[in-house]
Scaffold this motif. Structure first.
Motif, PDB file in Angstrom:
ATOM      1  N   VAL A 127       1.115  -1.324  -0.101  1.00 51.74           N
ATOM      2  CA  VAL A 127       0.127  -0.116   0.127  1.00 51.74           C
ATOM      3  C   VAL A 127       0.835   1.137   0.144  1.00 51.74           C
ATOM      4  N   ARG A 128       0.567   2.102  -0.796  1.00 56.31           N
ATOM      5  CA  ARG A 128       1.429   3.319  -0.851  1.00 56.31           C
ATOM      6  C   ARG A 128       0.638   4.657  -0.666  1.00 56.31           C
ATOM      7  N   ARG A 129       1.024   5.702   0.233  1.00 57.88           N
ATOM      8  CA  ARG A 129       0.629   7.036   0.332  1.00 57.88           C
ATOM      9  C   ARG A 129       1.457   7.968  -0.522  1.00 57.88           C
ATOM     10  N   PRO A 130       1.053   9.077  -0.773  1.00 54.33           N
ATOM     11  CA  PRO A 130       1.612   9.849  -1.445  1.00 54.33           C
ATOM     12  C   PRO A 130       2.937  10.470  -0.891  1.00 54.33           C
ATOM     13  N   ARG A 131       4.014  10.584  -1.579  1.00 51.44           N
ATOM     14  CA  ARG A 131       5.273  11.088  -0.874  1.00 51.44           C
ATOM     15  C   ARG A 131       5.173  12.171  -0.124  1.00 51.44           C
ATOM     16  N   GLU A 132       4.315  13.034  -0.316  1.00 48.47           N
ATOM     17  CA  GLU A 132       4.376  14.431   0.370  1.00 48.47           C
ATOM     18  C   GLU A 132       3.299  14.216   1.531  1.00 48.47           C
ATOM     19  N   SER A 133       2.622  13.128   1.544  1.00 45.18           N
ATOM     20  CA  SER A 133       1.518  13.071   2.758  1.00 45.18           C
ATOM     21  C   SER A 133       2.421  13.191   4.077  1.00 45.18           C
ATOM     22  N   ALA A 134       1.728  13.914   5.207  1.00 45.95           N
ATOM     23  CA  ALA A 134       2.541  13.826   6.500  1.00 45.95           C
ATOM     24  C   ALA A 134       3.098  12.664   6.898  1.00 45.95           C
ATOM     25  N   PRO A 135       2.255  11.523   7.049  1.00 43.96           N
ATOM     26  CA  PRO A 135       2.832  10.118   7.613  1.00 43.96           C
ATOM     27  C   PRO A 135       4.102   9.605   6.657  1.00 43.96           C
ATOM     28  N   GLU A 136       4.191   9.769   5.432  1.00 44.94           N
ATOM     29  CA  GLU A 136       5.349   9.494   4.514  1.00 44.94           C
ATOM     30  C   GLU A 136       6.456  10.247   4.948  1.00 44.94           C
ATOM     31  N   ARG A 137       6.237  11.720   4.819  1.00 46.95           N
ATOM     32  CA  ARG A 137       7.582  12.743   5.366  1.00 46.95           C
ATOM     33  C   ARG A 137       7.904  12.456   6.922  1.00 46.95           C
ATOM     34  N   ASP A 191      -0.348   8.537  15.214  1.00 50.91           N
ATOM     35  CA  ASP A 191      -0.422   7.085  14.955  1.00 50.91           C
ATOM     36  C   ASP A 191       0.947   6.444  14.687  1.00 50.91           C
ATOM     37  N   SER A 192       1.606   7.177  13.877  1.00 49.82           N
ATOM     38  CA  SER A 192       2.816   6.717  13.402  1.00 49.82           C
ATOM     39  C   SER A 192       3.800   6.584  14.735  1.00 49.82           C
ATOM     40  N   PHE A 193       3.835   7.670  15.438  1.00 54.25           N
ATOM     41  CA  PHE A 193       4.512   7.217  16.781  1.00 54.25           C
ATOM     42  C   PHE A 193       4.010   6.444  17.690  1.00 54.25           C
ATOM     43  N   THR A 194       2.610   6.165  17.918  1.00 55.45           N
ATOM     44  CA  THR A 194       2.114   5.069  18.849  1.00 55.45           C
ATOM     45  C   THR A 194       2.548   3.858  18.163  1.00 55.45           C
ATOM     46  N   SER A 195       2.424   3.567  16.922  1.00 56.13           N
ATOM     47  CA  SER A 195       2.977   2.224  16.408  1.00 56.13           C
ATOM     48  C   SER A 195       4.215   2.111  16.597  1.00 56.13           C
ATOM     49  N   TRP A 196       5.269   3.044  16.345  1.00 53.86           N
ATOM     50  CA  TRP A 196       6.817   2.759  16.592  1.00 53.86           C
ATOM     51  C   TRP A 196       7.006   2.686  17.955  1.00 53.86           C
ATOM     52  N   ARG A 197       6.444   3.155  18.840  1.00 54.93           N
ATOM     53  CA  ARG A 197       6.627   3.264  20.298  1.00 54.93           C
ATOM     54  C   ARG A 197       6.315   1.860  20.802  1.00 54.93           C
ATOM     55  N   GLY A 198       5.385   1.304  20.271  1.00 53.80           N
ATOM     56  CA  GLY A 198       4.607  -0.002  20.652  1.00 53.80           C
ATOM     57  C   GLY A 198       5.177  -1.259  20.001  1.00 53.80           C
ATOM     58  N   LYS A 199       6.274  -1.151  19.198  1.00 53.21           N
ATOM     59  CA  LYS A 199       6.850  -2.237  18.456  1.00 53.21           C
ATOM     60  C   LYS A 199       8.454  -2.413  19.140  1.00 53.21           C
ATOM     61  N   PRO A 200       8.938  -3.304  19.059  1.00 53.29           N
ATOM     62  CA  PRO A 200      10.514  -3.568  19.414  1.00 53.29           C
ATOM     63  C   PRO A 200      11.203  -2.909  18.134  1.00 53.29           C
ATOM     64  N   GLY A 201      12.464  -2.237  18.521  1.00 50.13           N
ATOM     65  CA  GLY A 201      13.102  -1.675  17.549  1.00 50.13           C
ATOM     66  C   GLY A 201      12.809  -0.465  16.713  1.00 50.13           C
ATOM     67  N   LEU A 230      -0.430  16.953  15.939  1.00 51.31           N
ATOM     68  CA  LEU A 230      -0.509  15.515  15.328  1.00 51.31           C
ATOM     69  C   LEU A 230      -1.566  14.613  15.815  1.00 51.31           C
ATOM     70  N   HIS A 231      -2.386  15.111  16.468  1.00 50.28           N
ATOM     71  CA  HIS A 231      -3.685  14.393  16.931  1.00 50.28           C
ATOM     72  C   HIS A 231      -4.678  14.658  15.997  1.00 50.28           C
ATOM     73  N   ALA A 232      -4.559  15.668  14.912  1.00 50.03           N
ATOM     74  CA  ALA A 232      -5.740  16.092  14.206  1.00 50.03           C
ATOM     75  C   ALA A 232      -5.782  14.776  13.004  1.00 50.03           C
ATOM     76  N   ARG A 233      -7.046  14.543  12.808  1.00 48.71           N
ATOM     77  CA  ARG A 233      -7.123  13.378  11.746  1.00 48.71           C
ATOM     78  C   ARG A 233      -7.365  13.980  10.314  1.00 48.71           C
ATOM     79  N   ARG A 234      -6.447  13.380   9.406  1.00 48.48           N
ATOM     80  CA  ARG A 234      -6.627  13.769   8.057  1.00 48.48           C
ATOM     81  C   ARG A 234      -7.007  12.682   7.237  1.00 48.48           C
ATOM     82  N   ALA A 235      -7.782  12.814   6.180  1.00 51.17           N
ATOM     83  CA  ALA A 235      -7.915  11.706   4.940  1.00 51.17           C
ATOM     84  C   ALA A 235      -6.590  11.692   4.220  1.00 51.17           C
TER      85      ALA A 235
END
Ligand SMILES: C[S@@+](CC[C@H](N)C(=O)[O-])C[C@H]1O[C@@H](n2cnc3c(N)ncnc32)[C@H](O)[C@@H]1O
Length: 249
Positions: A127-137, A191-201, A230-235
């Motif tokens: 699954v790819r998101r646009p390169r310039e989207s916030a989560p990809e940056r 969400d990215s931070f929550t996911s990274w903090r919840g996984k090893p490495g 960072l909590h604002a939800r965007r499509a």
């Protein structure tokens, strides 16, 4: 670094599931021009597998029994980094949907060449998101911060390219990329931070806890400066991409 999906089997589809229309479209794209057994390596909960199994002879392989228990189609528990439980020349399509980056390329390459029949299609889906989207940056910035500390993470794009190049060197022909229609999902940068903090490495590699915490704390400050709340939800738009190669006939 190995990550087990056992604990997330029950919540995986809710967290990372794909819209049903996308699964149907991807299954149709994967089967277009193909024949014979479809082998779904790292089949997970069968998001795409269910659709494939309804249209073709299908076998899903996954290391995680709890993931495999979430769907009902021919499937086997197996470590795809070892020898696959299939006879040589038995598969017409070998699909890695969102799983190739978790596997060891050298072993997988040998098994693909052994198990794929002549002219088989080897497909890698992501699954790819646009390169310039916030989560990809934010992800790129995290990878850069790992590199700055001489801790390069895994680069899935490069690994896919290298894997397909290796198949081409063994006589396969590159297939054109296929893309699903776009869909969007509401996502908050946190969400990215929550996911990274919840996984090893971090970034697909082992990183000392203190270093990881420091990188993520600094990155979070950077992200707040760049993107505000960072909590604002965007499509965020997404498309599913299939890349692949056809083994020599
Ligand atoms: C991100 S999920 C993708 C699942 C599914 N293909 C999809 O697109 O929804 C990755 C899957 O690969 C499996 N996996 C990871 N390493 C594996 C290995 N060495 N052998 C077999 N399966 C593996 C995991 O258990 C998990 O179910």
């Amino acid at each position: 670094m190995r990550m087990s999906f056992d604990e997330q089997a029950g919540s995986y589809e809710e967290r990372a599931g794909l819209p049903e229309a996308v699964c149907c479209e991807v299954a149709a794209l994967a089967l277009d021009g193909a024949s014979g057994l479809v082998l779904d390596v790292g089949a997970g909960t069968g998001a795409i597998g269910r659709e494939l199994a309804s249209r073709a002879r299908y076998l899903g392989l996954d290391m995680s029994r709890p993931m495999l228990r979430q769907f009902d189609a021919p499937r086997l528990q197996a470590d795809a980094d070892g020898r696959w439980p299939l006879a040589g020349g038995s598969a017409g399509v070998i699909l890695f949907s969102r799983s190739a980056h978790l596997l060891k390329s050298e072993t997988v390459l040998a098994e693909v060449l052994r198990v794929g029949k002549s002219g088989a299609r080897v497909l890698i889906g992501r699954v790819r998101r646009p390169r310039e989207s916030a989560p990809e940056r934010i992800k790129r910035e995290m990878q850069q911060r790992l590199r700055d500390r001489d801790l390069p993470g895994k680069n899935g794009e490069r690994a896919t390219r290298d894997f397909l190049d290796a198949l081409e060197q063994r006589g396969a022909t590159r297939l054109p990329e296929r893309w699903s229609a776009e869909w969007t999902e509401d996502e908050a940068a946190i969400d990215s931070f929550t996911s990274w903090r919840g996984k090893p490495g971090l970034g697909g590699r082992a990183v000392a806890d203190g270093v990881k915490a420091q990188i993520l704390d600094e990155l979070q400050l950077w992200a707040e400066e760049q993107f505000g709340d960072l909590h604002a939800r965007r499509a965020v738009p997404r498309r599913y991409r299939l890349e692949g190669a056809q083994l020599a006939g």
